[in-house]
Design a protein around this motif. Structure first.
Motif, PDB file in Angstrom:
ATOM      1  N   LYS A  43       0.830  -1.209   0.000  1.00 52.81           N
ATOM      2  CA  LYS A  43       0.000   0.000   0.000  1.00 52.81           C
ATOM      3  C   LYS A  43       0.863   1.257   0.000  1.00 52.81           C
ATOM      4  CE  LYS A  43      -4.050  -2.050   0.195  1.00 52.81           C
ATOM      5  NZ  LYS A  43      -3.773  -3.327  -0.449  1.00 52.81           N
ATOM      6  N   SER A  60      -6.617   8.098  -1.907  1.00 55.58           N
ATOM      7  CA  SER A  60      -7.679   7.994  -0.916  1.00 55.58           C
ATOM      8  C   SER A  60      -8.164   6.558  -0.760  1.00 55.58           C
ATOM      9  CB  SER A  60      -8.845   8.906  -1.315  1.00 55.58           C
ATOM     10  OG  SER A  60      -9.904   8.770  -0.400  1.00 55.58           O
ATOM     11  N   GLU A  61      -8.384   5.875  -1.871  1.00 52.10           N
ATOM     12  CA  GLU A  61      -8.865   4.494  -1.821  1.00 52.10           C
ATOM     13  C   GLU A  61      -7.834   3.575  -1.153  1.00 52.10           C
ATOM     14  OE1 GLU A  61      -9.727   3.689  -5.928  1.00 52.10           O
ATOM     15  OE2 GLU A  61     -11.658   4.723  -5.829  1.00 52.10           O
ATOM     16  N   HIS A  64      -7.760   4.317   2.519  1.00 48.71           N
ATOM     17  CA  HIS A  64      -8.967   3.776   3.158  1.00 48.71           C
ATOM     18  C   HIS A  64      -8.801   2.279   3.437  1.00 48.71           C
ATOM     19  CE1 HIS A  64     -13.199   3.230   4.088  1.00 48.71           C
ATOM     20  NE2 HIS A  64     -13.166   2.168   3.305  1.00 48.71           N
ATOM     21  N   THR A  65      -8.301   1.554   2.450  1.00 51.59           N
ATOM     22  CA  THR A  65      -8.100   0.118   2.597  1.00 51.59           C
ATOM     23  C   THR A  65      -7.093  -0.173   3.708  1.00 51.59           C
ATOM     24  OG1 THR A  65      -8.579  -0.229   0.256  1.00 51.59           O
ATOM     25  CG2 THR A  65      -7.403  -1.984   1.392  1.00 51.59           C
ATOM     26  N   LYS A  67      -6.251   1.774   6.170  1.00 54.19           N
ATOM     27  CA  LYS A  67      -6.811   2.230   7.454  1.00 54.19           C
ATOM     28  C   LYS A  67      -7.579   1.099   8.125  1.00 54.19           C
ATOM     29  CE  LYS A  67     -10.577   4.605   7.523  1.00 54.19           C
ATOM     30  NZ  LYS A  67     -11.573   5.658   7.297  1.00 54.19           N
ATOM     31  N   GLY A  68      -8.363   0.370   7.358  1.00 52.94           N
ATOM     32  CA  GLY A  68      -9.130  -0.743   7.914  1.00 52.94           C
ATOM     33  C   GLY A  68      -8.227  -1.803   8.506  1.00 52.94           C
ATOM     34  N   CYS A  82      -3.621   7.361   7.881  1.00 57.30           N
ATOM     35  CA  CYS A  82      -4.362   6.930   6.686  1.00 57.30           C
ATOM     36  C   CYS A  82      -5.652   7.725   6.523  1.00 57.30           C
ATOM     37  CB  CYS A  82      -4.689   5.434   6.774  1.00 57.30           C
ATOM     38  SG  CYS A  82      -3.275   4.356   6.526  1.00 57.30           S
ATOM     39  N   GLU A  83      -6.311   8.003   7.641  1.00 58.07           N
ATOM     40  CA  GLU A  83      -7.545   8.791   7.604  1.00 58.07           C
ATOM     41  C   GLU A  83      -7.272  10.193   7.049  1.00 58.07           C
ATOM     42  OE1 GLU A  83     -10.596  10.274  10.990  1.00 58.07           O
ATOM     43  OE2 GLU A  83     -10.048   8.142  11.037  1.00 58.07           O
ATOM     44  N   GLU A  86      -6.718   9.844   3.338  1.00 59.48           N
ATOM     45  CA  GLU A  86      -8.017   9.563   2.716  1.00 59.48           C
ATOM     46  C   GLU A  86      -8.834  10.842   2.550  1.00 59.48           C
ATOM     47  OE1 GLU A  86     -11.862   6.661   3.543  1.00 59.48           O
ATOM     48  OE2 GLU A  86     -10.372   6.928   5.108  1.00 59.48           O
ATOM     49  N   GLU A  89      -8.806  13.489  -0.670  1.00 56.42           N
ATOM     50  CA  GLU A  89      -9.566  13.381  -1.919  1.00 56.42           C
ATOM     51  C   GLU A  89     -10.710  14.392  -1.942  1.00 56.42           C
ATOM     52  OE1 GLU A  89     -11.970  10.279  -4.771  1.00 56.42           O
ATOM     53  OE2 GLU A  89     -11.843   9.833  -2.647  1.00 56.42           O
ATOM     54  N   LYS A  90     -11.327  14.610  -0.791  1.00 60.64           N
ATOM     55  CA  LYS A  90     -12.445  15.562  -0.724  1.00 60.64           C
ATOM     56  C   LYS A  90     -12.003  16.960  -1.119  1.00 60.64           C
ATOM     57  CE  LYS A  90     -15.029  12.953   2.619  1.00 60.64           C
ATOM     58  NZ  LYS A  90     -14.509  12.223   3.735  1.00 60.64           N
TER      59      LYS A  90
END
Length: 125
Positions: A43, A60-61, A64-65, A67-68, A82-83, A86, A89-90
């Motif tokens: 990653k 971002s994707e 997100h992955t 982060k989980g 990671c958050e 992520e 992107e916004k």
């Protein structure tokens, strides 16, 4: 392993403790940690590639992955970084992402060390 800010915790021992309970001498925990280590390295590589291509969506994707996975194994500080990646992107901006990736790599180094210590304790039991 602990700081005043819960978001800066290298390894949440409560979350990790839940994984330890599943171990029962099966090697499960070692497998989980090895998969996590490989996933983080992949990653990080993907994030650097997305950064070089100025691709905030992929950044971002990927964040997100990851982060989980971080939250599932208890690497809280990594999950927090990671958050932040992520969320970029916004804003459709990748400004500051390089520094966050460096922070993520540093957090991974600390988390990896903490995971190794915890794994050694499980093996000794």
């Amino acid at each position: 392993l602990f700081t005043d800010d819960p978001a800066d915790v290298v390894l949440d021992l409560e979350v990790f403790g839940e994984l330890k309970e599943l171990e029962e001498g099966t090697g499960f925990l070692n497998q989980i940690i090895q998969v996590f280590r490989q996933d983080v390295q992949e990653k990080l590589k993907d994030m650097k590639q997305a950064l070089s291509e100025h691709d905030p969506k992929t950044l971002s994707e990927t964040a997100h992955t990851l982060k989980g996975g971080c939250r599932n194994i208890g690497t809280t500080a990594m999950g927090t970084i990671c958050e932040k990646i992520e969320a970029l992107e916004k804003s459709e901006s990748i400004n500051g992402t390089e520094a966050l990736i460096v922070q993520l790599e540093e957090a991974f180094g600390k988390a990896d060390q903490a995971l190794g210590i915890q794994l050694n304790e499980v093996v000794k039991i």
